[in-house]
Design an enzyme around this catalytic site. Sequence first.
Site, PDB file in Angstrom:
ATOM      1  N   GLU A 198      57.040  29.471  32.036  1.00  0.00           N
ATOM      2  CA  GLU A 198      55.750  29.589  32.724  1.00  0.00           C
ATOM      3  C   GLU A 198      54.617  29.840  31.744  1.00  0.00           C
ATOM      4  OE1 GLU A 198      58.693  32.074  35.312  1.00  0.00           O
ATOM      5  OE2 GLU A 198      58.528  31.405  33.233  1.00  0.00           O
ATOM      6  N   CYS A 256      55.275  37.030  33.620  1.00  0.00           N
ATOM      7  CA  CYS A 256      54.765  35.713  34.019  1.00  0.00           C
ATOM      8  C   CYS A 256      53.920  35.812  35.285  1.00  0.00           C
ATOM      9  CB  CYS A 256      55.926  34.742  34.201  1.00  0.00           C
ATOM     10  SG  CYS A 256      56.764  34.377  32.633  1.00  0.00           S
ATOM     11  N   CYS A 315      59.220  36.326  36.243  1.00  0.00           N
ATOM     12  CA  CYS A 315      59.340  37.756  35.963  1.00  0.00           C
ATOM     13  C   CYS A 315      57.960  38.400  36.107  1.00  0.00           C
ATOM     14  CB  CYS A 315      59.891  37.973  34.558  1.00  0.00           C
ATOM     15  SG  CYS A 315      58.736  37.514  33.242  1.00  0.00           S
TER      16      CYS A 315
END
Length: 192
Positions: free
Chosen positions: A61, A92, A89
Site C-alpha cells: 500500500e 498503512c 495494517c
Amino acid sequence: MSPLPVSERDLRFMQLAQAAAEEARAAGEVPVGAVLVRGDEVIAKGFNHPIGAHDPSAHAEMIALRAAAQAVENYRLPGCELYVTLEPCLMCAGAIMHARIARVVFGARDPKTGACGSVVDAFANGQLNHHTTVTGGVLEDECGAALKSFFAERRRASREARAAARAGALTASGAADEDHVSGGAQGEPGGV
C-alpha cells in the site's frame, strides 16, 4: 448472512493487485500487492518488499501511495481507490487516511495486524477528519491461499535447511571420529 455480490470492476482490479503480489513472491517477499485507481485508470501499483528495501514501511500500500502521489504530483489522492490483497495494517491505514483515499478494497483478512476490523478498525473512528469506505473479502480465498502457500513453502524450506545442517554436522562429526580412530587426518603422523 450471505456476502454482497462483488462487481466485475472490483474483481478486475483485485486481480491486478494479485499480479503485483506475485512480483513480491518472485522477489522472496511476502506476496502482498496493491493497485491504486482513479475511475478506471490504474495510477500506481506496489508490492511488499521491506526485506529487499531494508525498509519497514515498504508495504504494498505504501509503495502504491508513494508512486501515485508522484504520478499526480500531489500527496492528496481524493477520489482514488486502493485495491490490496491483504487487509491494511495500522501504518498503512494512517497513510491511506492522510492521502484522502475514498475507498479501500482488500482481499484476505489479517487476524494479526488488520486495521479494517480484524484487530482494530481505524476507518470506523468517527473522530477522524477523513472517512474512507472499506470493502473486504474480495477474492478472499484466492488472496489468502497465496499467503498460506508462501508461508508453507517458507516453513518447508526452513525444515529442509535445518535437516541438511544436522546431516552435515553428523557427517562432519563422523569424519572427525574416523580421523581419531585411524590416528589423524591424511598427512598427519599416526600412531601412539
